[in-house]
Write a protein that holds these residues in place. Structure first.
Motif, mmCIF file in Angstrom:
data_model
loop_
_atom_site.group_PDB
_atom_site.id
_atom_site.type_symbol
_atom_site.label_atom_id
_atom_site.label_comp_id
_atom_site.label_asym_id
_atom_site.label_seq_id
_atom_site.Cartn_x
_atom_site.Cartn_y
_atom_site.Cartn_z
ATOM 1 N N ALA A 1 0.835 -1.203 0.000
ATOM 2 C CA ALA A 1 0.000 0.000 0.000
ATOM 3 C C ALA A 1 0.869 1.253 0.000
ATOM 4 O O ALA A 1 0.573 2.228 -0.706
ATOM 5 N N GLU A 2 1.940 1.215 0.766
ATOM 6 C CA GLU A 2 2.859 2.352 0.827
ATOM 7 C C GLU A 2 3.509 2.593 -0.538
ATOM 8 O O GLU A 2 3.636 3.744 -0.974
ATOM 9 N N ASN A 3 3.884 1.527 -1.230
ATOM 10 C CA ASN A 3 4.485 1.654 -2.556
ATOM 11 C C ASN A 3 3.519 2.250 -3.575
ATOM 12 O O ASN A 3 3.937 2.842 -4.563
ATOM 13 N N GLU A 4 2.244 2.073 -3.334
ATOM 14 C CA GLU A 4 1.214 2.615 -4.222
ATOM 15 C C GLU A 4 0.675 3.951 -3.713
ATOM 16 O O GLU A 4 -0.354 4.425 -4.189
ATOM 17 N N ASP A 5 1.346 4.534 -2.747
ATOM 18 C CA ASP A 5 0.960 5.823 -2.154
ATOM 19 C C ASP A 5 -0.464 5.818 -1.604
ATOM 20 O O ASP A 5 -1.209 6.786 -1.737
ATOM 21 N N CYS A 6 -0.831 4.717 -0.952
ATOM 22 C CA CYS A 6 -2.141 4.607 -0.317
ATOM 23 C C CYS A 6 -1.974 4.716 1.193
ATOM 24 O O CYS A 6 -0.990 4.243 1.748
ATOM 25 N N ASP A 7 -2.947 5.336 1.838
ATOM 26 C CA ASP A 7 -2.926 5.468 3.288
ATOM 27 C C ASP A 7 -3.617 4.299 3.985
ATOM 28 O O ASP A 7 -3.461 4.116 5.186
ATOM 29 N N VAL A 8 -4.398 3.549 3.217
ATOM 30 C CA VAL A 8 -5.180 2.455 3.779
ATOM 31 C C VAL A 8 -4.843 1.167 3.025
ATOM 32 O O VAL A 8 -4.709 1.171 1.803
ATOM 33 N N VAL A 9 -4.711 0.080 3.761
ATOM 34 C CA VAL A 9 -4.478 -1.223 3.138
ATOM 35 C C VAL A 9 -5.829 -1.813 2.762
ATOM 36 O O VAL A 9 -6.711 -1.973 3.608
ATOM 37 N N ASP A 10 -5.975 -2.110 1.477
ATOM 38 C CA ASP A 10 -7.211 -2.697 0.972
ATOM 39 C C ASP A 10 -6.985 -4.169 0.646
ATOM 40 O O ASP A 10 -5.851 -4.651 0.620
ATOM 41 N N LEU A 11 -8.052 -4.853 0.340
ATOM 42 C CA LEU A 11 -7.974 -6.257 -0.025
ATOM 43 C C LEU A 11 -7.070 -6.458 -1.237
ATOM 44 O O LEU A 11 -6.352 -7.447 -1.327
#
Length: 79
Positions: free
Chosen positions: A57-67
């Protein structure tokens, strides 16, 4: 353990029942040492899956971990 981390808990009864589901002979028993070992392995697996999903998720610049993040790292864990 950091105060912000939660402890992962698996019920030993549940782990034992899951293990016995895969036995061909109904008379086969699981020792308490085997259940303890499998419980510890499940904890390690859960922590590793969580960390890898967070990294994805961090590598994709997301703040939330999704399925979808979990799905992306799953092949690495099961191979």
């Amino acid at each position: 353990m950091d105060s912000t981390e939660l402890e992962i808990v698996f019920k030993k009864e549940t782990v034992s029942k899951v293990l016995t589901m895969f036995f061909k002979d109904e008379k086969t028993k699981v020792s308490s040492d085997a259940v303890n070992l499998m419980t510890e392995m499940l904890k390690i697996f859960a922590v590793e899956a969580t960390r890898r999903s967070m990294k994805q998720a961090e590598n994709e610049d997301c703040d939330v971990v999704d399925l979808e993040h979990v799905e992306k790292i799953l092949p690495e864990l099961v191979s």
